[in-house]
Design a protein around this motif. Structure first.
Motif, short mmCIF file in Angstrom:
data_model
loop_
_atom_site.label_atom_id
_atom_site.label_comp_id
_atom_site.label_asym_id
_atom_site.label_seq_id
_atom_site.Cartn_x
_atom_site.Cartn_y
_atom_site.Cartn_z
N PRO A 135 -0.61 -18.65 -2.82
CA PRO A 135 -1.24 -17.54 -3.54
C PRO A 135 -0.32 -17.03 -4.65
N LEU A 136 -0.91 -16.71 -5.78
CA LEU A 136 -0.15 -16.21 -6.92
C LEU A 136 -0.60 -14.80 -7.26
N PRO A 137 0.34 -13.89 -7.57
CA PRO A 137 -0.05 -12.55 -8.00
C PRO A 137 -0.83 -12.62 -9.31
N PRO A 138 -1.80 -11.74 -9.51
CA PRO A 138 -2.58 -11.78 -10.76
C PRO A 138 -1.72 -11.60 -12.01
N ARG A 139 -0.67 -10.81 -11.91
CA ARG A 139 0.25 -10.59 -13.03
C ARG A 139 1.65 -10.93 -12.53
N TRP A 140 2.18 -12.03 -13.07
CA TRP A 140 3.45 -12.52 -12.53
C TRP A 140 4.19 -13.29 -13.62
N ALA A 141 5.49 -13.08 -13.66
CA ALA A 141 6.38 -13.82 -14.56
C ALA A 141 5.93 -13.70 -16.01
N GLY A 142 5.45 -12.52 -16.39
CA GLY A 142 5.04 -12.29 -17.76
C GLY A 142 3.67 -12.85 -18.12
N LEU A 143 2.92 -13.30 -17.11
CA LEU A 143 1.62 -13.90 -17.36
C LEU A 143 0.54 -13.24 -16.53
N ASP A 144 -0.63 -13.06 -17.15
CA ASP A 144 -1.86 -12.81 -16.40
C ASP A 144 -2.40 -14.17 -16.00
N GLN A 145 -2.83 -14.33 -14.74
CA GLN A 145 -3.32 -15.64 -14.31
C GLN A 145 -4.49 -15.47 -13.35
N ALA A 146 -5.32 -16.49 -13.33
CA ALA A 146 -6.42 -16.56 -12.37
C ALA A 146 -6.81 -18.01 -12.19
#
Length: 387
Positions: A135-146
């Motif tokens: 699972p990846l956080p929605p906002r992580w490492a300077g990126l929005d992701q989905a």
């Protein structure tokens, strides 16, 4: 059966969390009784009441099915006794109803055991998927992701598609790929590549070195499976490796291993990034080297959309491919807010399912990333132009 398993089984026939699986067999019972009383003595259908426990066996629990089996027998006796002796259905239909109810209870028990086994397999597959695709956080490492992942095998819910984000001291790296083939062998290969990506993506300064590590890993994995005597020693994987620099530069690094070209989606429309001429991971030795690292402009308000061939090769009933770029361009033109990663991947998911009628021929993955606006610098219009 655990509470979780029972809850899953009830979801399809529930209203506000309460099971209504008993309603269809009850309505059938009432309907048969009413028809029997409202037809002539020459058309007795009370024997059809054997269908009631049979229906319950298909959708209810074992004890509910047993209750309907008993109720069917009692109802048969009561209804048949209400008719004059010469018009009664008699012992033959009574035996039919009684035996039908007993067989329905047995069928219900078998069905529930199979459901428990299926749910257990699905739990294992889901755990495997979550281990491989963490699972990846929605906002992580300077990126929005989905991301969305749809397995072609709806029972197993696991396949060879993979994606991940790895932050590190040299920027943030993104990997999206698709392992050739299906089954546990494809999952093992995906897990091996992701493990290497998470280590090399963090430690290695150059994106080209990360790409080289991925190629070496799949070759080592193939040699290992061959030594075990398995027949998947020629397995390969298409992939896109992307490097977002630590500073908010208006360019990103892209290494494409024979994968679908990423799309940049933003206010200026939809543009395709250069796909390059690289071969898939595991086949690069055929051309004597790895694909190059390409520097590509990407504006701060653009979302990078990456998909597997389950999206691009989705067909409708006439055999036409899903027009991904055109569909996304039309949707974003009508509503610019759809360029956000979470909205974008939902649009792709819904578009693929609608286009294919829900019949997926391959595992389907859509993954979208965009620089977090607050952390992004001012980019020029060049980010919207693609070669």
């Amino acid at each position: 059966m655990t509470d979780l398993e029972y809850g899953r089984r009830r979801q399809l026939l529930s209203v506000r969390g309460h099971s209504v699986a008993w309603v269809p067999p009850l309505l059938l019972l009432v309907g048969i009784v009413l028809l029997d009383f409202n037809t002539s003595e020459r058309f007795r259908i009370v024997g059809w009441i054997v269908l009631v426990p049979g229906t319950a066996a298909a959708i209810c629990g074992m004890w509910t099915t047993a209750a309907f089996a008993g109720l069917a027998v009692v109802t048969y006796v009561a209804v048949d006794s209400a008719w004059p002796d010469q018009y009664r259905a008699g012992l033959g239909d009574f035996v039919l109803v009684a035996l039908g109810g007993l067989m329905a209870v047995m069928a219900s028990a078998v069905r529930l055991r199979k459901e428990r086994q299926t749910l257990h397999i699905q739990d294992i597959a889901e755990t495997t998927r979550r281990t491989v695709l963490r699972p990846l956080p929605p906002r992580w490492a300077g990126l929005d992701q989905a991301g969305v992942y749809l397995a072609a095998d709806v029972e197993a819910r696991v396949g060879g598609d993979f994606y991940d984000i790895q932050p590190g001291p040299h920027g943030t790296r993104v990997l999206v790929g698709d392992v050739q083939g299906k089954g546990l062998g494809a999952v093992e290969t995906a897990a091996a590549l992701l493990g290497t990506f998470r280590e090399a993506g963090y430690h290695e300064k150059d994106l080209a070195t990360v790409a080289e590590r991925l190629e070496i890993r799949i070759l080592r994995h193939r040699r290992h499976t061959t030594a075990l005597g398995r027949d998947d020693g020629d397995r390969f994987a298409t992939a896109v490796l992307i490097g977002f620099p630590e500073d908010p530069y208006p360019t990103i690094g892209v290494v494409n291993f024979g994968h679908e070209a990423p799309l940049a989606v933003g206010p200026g429309g939809v543009g395709e990034l250069p796909s390059g001429d690289g071969l898939p991971l595991g086949l690069c030795d055929l051309v004597g080297g790895l694909p190059p690292v390409r520097r590509v402009p990407l504006a701060a308000d653009e979302t990078l959309l990456l998909v597997t061939d389950g999206v691009s090769e989705a067909r409708d009933r006439f055999g036409a491919f899903y027009p991904l770029a055109r569909d996304i361009a039309d949707a974003v033109a009508a509503d610019p807010g759809l360029a956000e990663p979470r909205h974008l991947v939902r649009r792709v998911r819904d578009g693929v399912l609608r286009h294919s009628g829900g019949r997926l021929g391959d595992d389907t993955t859509a993954f979208a990333v965009r620089r977090i606006q607050e952390a992004a610098g001012e980019d020029g219009e060049e980010g919207r132009l693609r070669s």
